[in-house]
Design a protein around this motif. Structure first.
Motif: not given
Lengths: 159, 159
Positions: A47-72
């Protein structure tokens, strides 16, 4: 408030971890919440974190990357690949916390139609050793999973 | 003719499989043979089959797909994702035979510099259960690995 319980099962003999959770929505809707980045960012993680998605390609052969932020402050970064995306049924993806890039898990999520607009989601994660699996469990991932699924309940009921 | 031996180790307790092989070439050169599709297609798999690559993007977050042909017949098709490509050092990828898409392995290949222009390549594969691992071993994968590495010896010595 949902009364669905999150079960987290640690296999005594295998380097696997299983998370089982029912949701009060049909499989297609639950699946979309796992694959549409605008939805994922609204429920994934504690709950206390915010997920900031850099890339998210939910297809077969795709990829993803995200960061968890708490405040700044950025507190963690994760990435992986989508090995297979089988719409409404199955997601197979890799997962790494950037802080320990050699500990990679292979996560298979199965969406099971329970009827009456309900879905059981089972994620099985496998890593190379029992020790890596135990480190993941000890990291406090259960809090993030349980709270994330509570946020997902709210998201699914609000659509 | 190389005298390097291919060791295939099956863990008695974990759903893992390990293949260890030395090559008479430097890590960068061996790594290139694993990532450049024009080179991969010349050595991957058993002698009597031809590997035809549909796609091969050996970058972090990339994916691949290829087919094995014997004469004018396609006998098998495989695909997966590159979770991480760490140049000259490490490749983490998923792997599936299309005939059994629910049996996915996570394969980590490490390139170790032995000095004197030699490299030890260790691939550790992990799957969800011992039974799936045993099916992979029983599939005759050892023939493909051993013959493929012999072809790779020839490729590396001829460059």
């Amino acid at each position: 408030m949902s009364t669905n319980e999150t079960r987290i099962e640690v296999d005594p003999d295998l380097p696997t971890l299983r998370v089982i959770r029912d949701f009060d929505a049909a499989p297609e809707k639950v699946f979309r919440a796992w694959t549409d980045p605008d939805l994922v960012s609204r429920w994934l993680g504690p709950r206390e974190t915010e997920m900031r998605i850099d890339s998210w390609d939910a297809t077969t052969g795709g990829s993803y990357r995200y960061a968890a932020w708490r405040g700044d402050e950025e507190i963690a970064r994760f990435y992986g690949s989508f090995h297979e995306v089988r719409p409404g049924q199955r997601l197979v993806q890799t997962f790494t916390w950037e802080g320990a890039p050699d500990g990679v898990s292979l996560d298979t999520t199965v969406f099971e139609d329970l009827g009456d607009g309900r879905t059981r989601v089972t994620t099985t994660s496998v890593v190379e050793t029992i020790e890596i699996r135990d480190m993941i469990v000890a990291s406090g991932m259960d809090k993030g999973v349980i709270e994330g699924y509570e946020k997902l309940d709210e998201l699914l009921s609000g659509d």
